[in-house]
Write an enzyme that holds these catalytic residues in place. Structure first.
Site, PDB file in Angstrom:
ATOM      1  N   GLU A 199       0.838  -1.074  -0.010  1.00 56.05           N
ATOM      2  CA  GLU A 199      -0.210  -0.063   0.027  1.00 56.05           C
ATOM      3  C   GLU A 199       0.971   1.294   0.030  1.00 56.05           C
ATOM      4  O   GLU A 199       1.903   1.195   0.868  1.00 56.05           O
ATOM      5  CB  GLU A 199      -0.855  -0.032   1.269  1.00 56.05           C
ATOM      6  N   THR A 210      11.530   3.098   0.497  1.00 55.17           N
ATOM      7  CA  THR A 210      11.334   4.601  -0.004  1.00 55.17           C
ATOM      8  C   THR A 210      12.115   5.517   0.876  1.00 55.17           C
ATOM      9  O   THR A 210      12.501   4.924   2.113  1.00 55.17           O
ATOM     10  CB  THR A 210       9.798   4.704   0.626  1.00 55.17           C
ATOM     11  N   ASP A 211      12.421   6.432   0.374  1.00 52.17           N
ATOM     12  CA  ASP A 211      13.272   7.594   1.247  1.00 52.17           C
ATOM     13  C   ASP A 211      12.308   8.058   2.418  1.00 52.17           C
ATOM     14  O   ASP A 211      13.074   8.755   3.618  1.00 52.17           O
ATOM     15  CB  ASP A 211      13.630   8.787   0.387  1.00 52.17           C
ATOM     16  N   GLU A 212      11.054   7.718   2.608  1.00 51.81           N
ATOM     17  CA  GLU A 212      10.293   8.345   3.721  1.00 51.81           C
ATOM     18  C   GLU A 212      10.499   7.720   4.808  1.00 51.81           C
ATOM     19  O   GLU A 212      10.124   8.305   5.745  1.00 51.81           O
ATOM     20  CB  GLU A 212       8.740   8.051   3.181  1.00 51.81           C
ATOM     21  N   TYR A 267       2.275   4.769   6.596  1.00 49.32           N
ATOM     22  CA  TYR A 267       2.639   4.257   5.508  1.00 49.32           C
ATOM     23  C   TYR A 267       4.073   4.287   5.901  1.00 49.32           C
ATOM     24  O   TYR A 267       4.880   3.349   5.695  1.00 49.32           O
ATOM     25  CB  TYR A 267       2.606   5.465   4.159  1.00 49.32           C
ATOM     26  N   LYS A 293       6.382   0.878   5.994  1.00 47.24           N
ATOM     27  CA  LYS A 293       7.550   0.682   4.971  1.00 47.24           C
ATOM     28  C   LYS A 293       8.909   0.439   6.057  1.00 47.24           C
ATOM     29  O   LYS A 293       9.487  -0.559   5.781  1.00 47.24           O
ATOM     30  CB  LYS A 293       7.808   1.761   4.168  1.00 47.24           C
ATOM     31  N   LEU A 315       0.606  13.297  -6.647  1.00 42.65           N
ATOM     32  CA  LEU A 315       0.514  14.736  -6.744  1.00 42.65           C
ATOM     33  C   LEU A 315       0.679  14.900  -8.239  1.00 42.65           C
ATOM     34  O   LEU A 315      -0.159  15.584  -8.788  1.00 42.65           O
ATOM     35  CB  LEU A 315       1.753  15.343  -6.170  1.00 42.65           C
TER      36      LEU A 315
HETATM   37  P1  NAD Z   1       1.422   1.402  -6.485  1.00 42.38           P
HETATM   38  O1  NAD Z   1       0.242   1.583  -5.198  1.00 42.38           O
HETATM   39  O2  NAD Z   1       1.001   2.036  -7.523  1.00 42.38           O
HETATM   40  O3  NAD Z   1       1.174  -0.287  -6.771  1.00 42.38           O
HETATM   41  C1  NAD Z   1       1.310  -1.261  -5.723  1.00 42.38           C
HETATM   42  C2  NAD Z   1       0.872  -2.537  -6.317  1.00 42.38           C
HETATM   43  O4  NAD Z   1       0.904  -3.620  -5.170  1.00 42.38           O
HETATM   44  C3  NAD Z   1      -0.407  -2.794  -6.875  1.00 42.38           C
HETATM   45  O5  NAD Z   1      -0.401  -3.116  -7.956  1.00 42.38           O
HETATM   46  C4  NAD Z   1      -1.173  -3.469  -5.762  1.00 42.38           C
HETATM   47  O6  NAD Z   1      -2.334  -4.097  -6.311  1.00 42.38           O
HETATM   48  C5  NAD Z   1      -0.082  -4.262  -5.373  1.00 42.38           C
HETATM   49  N1  NAD Z   1      -0.441  -4.922  -4.026  1.00 42.38           N
HETATM   50  C6  NAD Z   1      -0.910  -4.431  -3.031  1.00 42.38           C
HETATM   51  N2  NAD Z   1      -1.096  -4.992  -1.768  1.00 42.38           N
HETATM   52  C7  NAD Z   1      -0.585  -6.318  -2.453  1.00 42.38           C
HETATM   53  C8  NAD Z   1      -0.786  -7.602  -1.465  1.00 42.38           C
HETATM   54  N3  NAD Z   1      -0.977  -7.691  -0.482  1.00 42.38           N
HETATM   55  N4  NAD Z   1      -0.096  -8.597  -2.430  1.00 42.38           N
HETATM   56  C9  NAD Z   1       0.173  -8.436  -3.613  1.00 42.38           C
HETATM   57  N5  NAD Z   1       0.012  -7.228  -4.445  1.00 42.38           N
HETATM   58  C10 NAD Z   1      -0.160  -6.366  -3.614  1.00 42.38           C
HETATM   59  O7  NAD Z   1       2.563   1.818  -5.593  1.00 42.38           O
HETATM   60  P2  NAD Z   1       4.002   2.187  -6.601  1.00 42.38           P
HETATM   61  O8  NAD Z   1       3.963   3.560  -6.364  1.00 42.38           O
HETATM   62  O9  NAD Z   1       4.088   1.295  -7.851  1.00 42.38           O
HETATM   63  O10 NAD Z   1       5.345   1.397  -5.448  1.00 42.38           O
HETATM   64  C11 NAD Z   1       5.706   0.281  -5.619  1.00 42.38           C
HETATM   65  C12 NAD Z   1       6.751  -0.120  -4.395  1.00 42.38           C
HETATM   66  O11 NAD Z   1       7.610   1.132  -4.430  1.00 42.38           O
HETATM   67  C13 NAD Z   1       6.025   0.182  -3.065  1.00 42.38           C
HETATM   68  O12 NAD Z   1       6.538  -0.850  -2.139  1.00 42.38           O
HETATM   69  C14 NAD Z   1       6.470   1.591  -2.555  1.00 42.38           C
HETATM   70  O13 NAD Z   1       6.341   1.798  -1.385  1.00 42.38           O
HETATM   71  C15 NAD Z   1       7.810   1.893  -3.283  1.00 42.38           C
HETATM   72  N6  NAD Z   1       8.201   3.268  -3.617  1.00 42.38           N
HETATM   73  C16 NAD Z   1       7.135   4.111  -4.392  1.00 42.38           C
HETATM   74  C17 NAD Z   1       7.549   5.363  -4.870  1.00 42.38           C
HETATM   75  C18 NAD Z   1       6.689   6.192  -5.376  1.00 42.38           C
HETATM   76  O14 NAD Z   1       7.141   7.368  -5.563  1.00 42.38           O
HETATM   77  N7  NAD Z   1       5.608   5.697  -6.163  1.00 42.38           N
HETATM   78  C19 NAD Z   1       9.018   5.743  -4.234  1.00 42.38           C
HETATM   79  C20 NAD Z   1       9.740   5.049  -3.563  1.00 42.38           C
HETATM   80  C21 NAD Z   1       9.311   3.778  -3.185  1.00 42.38           C
HETATM   81  O1  DAU Z   2       9.339   9.614  -1.428  1.00 44.08           O
HETATM   82  C1  DAU Z   2       8.725   8.412  -1.737  1.00 44.08           C
HETATM   83  C2  DAU Z   2       7.320   8.401  -1.564  1.00 44.08           C
HETATM   84  O2  DAU Z   2       6.759   9.305  -2.713  1.00 44.08           O
HETATM   85  C3  DAU Z   2       6.626   7.033  -1.698  1.00 44.08           C
HETATM   86  O3  DAU Z   2       7.189   6.175  -0.984  1.00 44.08           O
HETATM   87  C4  DAU Z   2       5.339   6.957  -1.662  1.00 44.08           C
HETATM   88  O4  DAU Z   2       4.658   5.715  -2.106  1.00 44.08           O
HETATM   89  C5  DAU Z   2       4.737   7.995  -2.879  1.00 44.08           C
HETATM   90  O5  DAU Z   2       3.279   7.824  -2.667  1.00 44.08           O
HETATM   91  C6  DAU Z   2       5.271   9.365  -2.564  1.00 44.08           C
HETATM   92  O6  DAU Z   2       4.601  10.106  -1.258  1.00 44.08           O
HETATM   93  P1  DAU Z   2       4.494  11.504  -1.277  1.00 44.08           P
HETATM   94  O7  DAU Z   2       3.509  11.457  -0.141  1.00 44.08           O
HETATM   95  O8  DAU Z   2       5.486  12.195  -1.413  1.00 44.08           O
HETATM   96  O9  DAU Z   2       3.586  11.607  -2.491  1.00 44.08           O
HETATM   97  P2  DAU Z   2       2.406  12.337  -3.064  1.00 44.08           P
HETATM   98  O10 DAU Z   2       2.186  12.227  -4.644  1.00 44.08           O
HETATM   99  O11 DAU Z   2       1.143  11.875  -2.427  1.00 44.08           O
HETATM  100  O12 DAU Z   2       2.763  13.924  -2.747  1.00 44.08           O
HETATM  101  C7  DAU Z   2       3.624  14.607  -3.105  1.00 44.08           C
HETATM  102  C8  DAU Z   2       3.736  15.996  -2.271  1.00 44.08           C
HETATM  103  O13 DAU Z   2       2.502  16.581  -2.820  1.00 44.08           O
HETATM  104  C9  DAU Z   2       3.419  15.689  -0.902  1.00 44.08           C
HETATM  105  O14 DAU Z   2       4.141  16.847  -0.002  1.00 44.08           O
HETATM  106  C10 DAU Z   2       1.953  16.201  -0.968  1.00 44.08           C
HETATM  107  C11 DAU Z   2       1.573  17.128  -1.890  1.00 44.08           C
HETATM  108  N1  DAU Z   2       0.355  17.008  -2.356  1.00 44.08           N
HETATM  109  C12 DAU Z   2      -0.093  15.859  -2.651  1.00 44.08           C
HETATM  110  C13 DAU Z   2      -1.460  15.550  -3.142  1.00 44.08           C
HETATM  111  C14 DAU Z   2      -1.968  14.266  -3.595  1.00 44.08           C
HETATM  112  C15 DAU Z   2      -0.397  18.018  -2.525  1.00 44.08           C
HETATM  113  O15 DAU Z   2      -0.049  19.296  -2.309  1.00 44.08           O
HETATM  114  N2  DAU Z   2      -1.611  18.006  -3.029  1.00 44.08           N
HETATM  115  C16 DAU Z   2      -2.304  16.706  -3.338  1.00 44.08           C
HETATM  116  O16 DAU Z   2      -3.557  16.634  -3.875  1.00 44.08           O
END
Ligand code: NAD
Ligand code: DAU
Length: 363
Positions: free
Chosen positions: A82, A132-134, A158, A162, A198
């Site tokens: 998630e 993630t860096d979070e 979240y 992680k 975002l």
């Molecule tokens: P996403 O939410 O787009 O995709 C997650 C996927 O995992 C989905 O296809 C979902 O169906 C599947 N999933 C969820 N729960 C599951 C379960 N219990 N079993 C099997 N599949 C399941 O996420 P994303 O943005 O593609 O992120 C992928 C990974 O990278 C995550 O672990 C996230 O923490 C990490 N990450 C994301 C970002 C980012 O900016 N999006 C940055 C750094 C790390």
């Molecule tokens: O840093 C890596 C992370 O980046 C991943 O681990 C997460 O899975 C990914 O969702 C992302 O997290 P953020 O919280 O940084 O991403 P998000 O796109 O939700 O938000 C980016 C920034 O923009 C954050 O400071 C919140 C802000 N924001 C977000 C939304 C959705 C807004 O200002 N308005 C918005 O409607």
């Protein structure tokens, strides 16, 4: 054969598409297909004999164990999670279930599989955990960027979930000798990004003539990396990362959120001018902030660069332009993901925010 989990989500599907396009080994793709998982992301590889999709949960020990025994992968890459911070604030339970308990069950299944491999298979096998860096928490304006040695200080349900999963992965290496590597990456953007985050949210709202909701003062800073660059970093770490190590992955692109929104508006103003000569900037609406909102993330990616020779291929300017163009070219995908469930989420996340937002001038 490799096993990918979460390969129908944003980053996982980009990874699978790139992997198969490069002619690499077949992929077993295990994904639960939550709201974030979408088989349309994988349309390009439909019918490709190198792609085996399995719908299921990483927390299902028997299913994962069975898949490992059947396909005998030489690596598992764990994307499944998630991933949306706002959803973790509205309802943290799923995050604990998948990110913590799910990762634990996955590790248990891999531990059992690994124990029965022969010496040669063992030396080849890798468990790559995508994180993630979070997990490092929030930085003040002039703090140095996160290094692999930075302390874990997660602030949202979240990032805490992680962080817990990262610790479990680390423990399975130290205790059971599982050959793990972990990547901690900054914010990704690019094709197939679900429009709750975002960048895609701003693009789709702008085109629909809807408000562009900026949380708080819009001065929160994130480091942005084009998703294909994250995928190339993962391939590099899989190939040559040192066992038990973690690698920070980032784009050296720190930007305040409002600047991101302005960039998207400027590109749209050029590529798809709005009626009446108005700028999309006029749709910007400051709304109530995210609770516990981390102020700044920044990644020091020198370890992966120096040890493994990885560098991002895209600048923010080239990557964001490609991304906006992708959304303009994929209107059917955008329409399909904006289902009833999506609309409910948008309503529950933004309705109260808009009501409580201070009145500001935005353009
Ligand atoms: P996403 O939410 O787009 O995709 C997650 C996927 O995992 C989905 O296809 C979902 O169906 C599947 N999933 C969820 N729960 C599951 C379960 N219990 N079993 C099997 N599949 C399941 O996420 P994303 O943005 O593609 O992120 C992928 C990974 O990278 C995550 O672990 C996230 O923490 C990490 N990450 C994301 C970002 C980012 O900016 N999006 C940055 C750094 C790390
Ligand atoms: O840093 C890596 C992370 O980046 C991943 O681990 C997460 O899975 C990914 O969702 C992302 O997290 P953020 O919280 O940084 O991403 P998000 O796109 O939700 O938000 C980016 C920034 O923009 C954050 O400071 C919140 C802000 N924001 C977000 C939304 C959705 C807004 O200002 N308005 C918005 O409607």
């Amino acid at each position: 054969m490799i096993l990918v989990t979460g390969g129908a989500g944003f980053i996982g599907s980009n990874f699978v598409l790139d992997w198969l396009a490069a002619g690499q080994e077949p992929v077993v793709n295990l994904d639960k297909l939550t709201y974030a998982g979408n088989l349309q992301n994988l349309a390009e590889v439909q019918g490709n004999p190198g792609h085996h999709f399995v719908q299921g949960d990483i927390g299902d020990f028997d299913l994962v164990r069975g898949l490992l025994e059947k396909h005998r992968p030489r690596a598992l890459i764990n994307f499944a999670a998630e991933s949306h911070v706002d959803r973790s604030i509205h309802g943290p339970e799923e995050f604990i279930q998948t990110n913590v308990v799910g990762t634990f069950q996955l590790l248990e299944a891999v531990r059992a599989y690994f124990a029965a491999l022969d010496a040669q298979e063992k030396s080849r096998f890798r468990f790559l955990h995508v994180s993630t860096d979070e997990v490092y928490g929030s930085l003040a304006k002039d703090d140095p960027a996160f290094k692999e040695s930075s302390r874990y200080e997660p602030n949202s349900p979240y990032s805490a979930s992680k962080a817990a999963s990262d610790h479990l992965v680390r423990a399975y290496h130290h205790t059971y000798g599982l050959p793990v590597v972990t990547t901690n990456c900054s914010n990704n953007y690019g094709p197939y990004h679900f429009p709750e985050k975002l960048i895609p949210l701003m693009i789709v709202n702008a085109l629909a003539g809807k408000p562009l909701p900026v949380y708080g003062d819009g001065q929160q800073v994130r480091d942005w990396l084009y998703v294909k660059d994250h995928c190339s970093a993962i391939r590099r770490v899989l190939e040559s990362g040192r066992l038990g190590e973690t690698y920070n992955v980032g784009g050296w692109n720190e930007k305040p959120n409002i600047e991101i929104v302005h960039s998207i508006c400027a590109i749209l103003d050029q590529l798809r001018p709005a009626a009446g000569g108005k700028s999309y900037r006029e749709q910007i609406a400051y709304v109530a902030d995210r609770p516990g909102h981390d102020r700044r993330y920044a990644i020091d990616a020198s370890k992966i660069e120096q040890e493994l020779g990885w560098r991002p291929a895209e600048t923010f300017e080239s990557g964001i332009r490609k991304t906006v163009q992708w959304y303009l070219d994929h209107t059917a995908w955008v329409e399909n993901v904006q289902s009833g469930a999506y609309r409910q989420w948008i309503e529950s996340n933004y309705q109260d925010r808009e009501a409580s937002a201070p009145h500001r001038s935005h353009a």
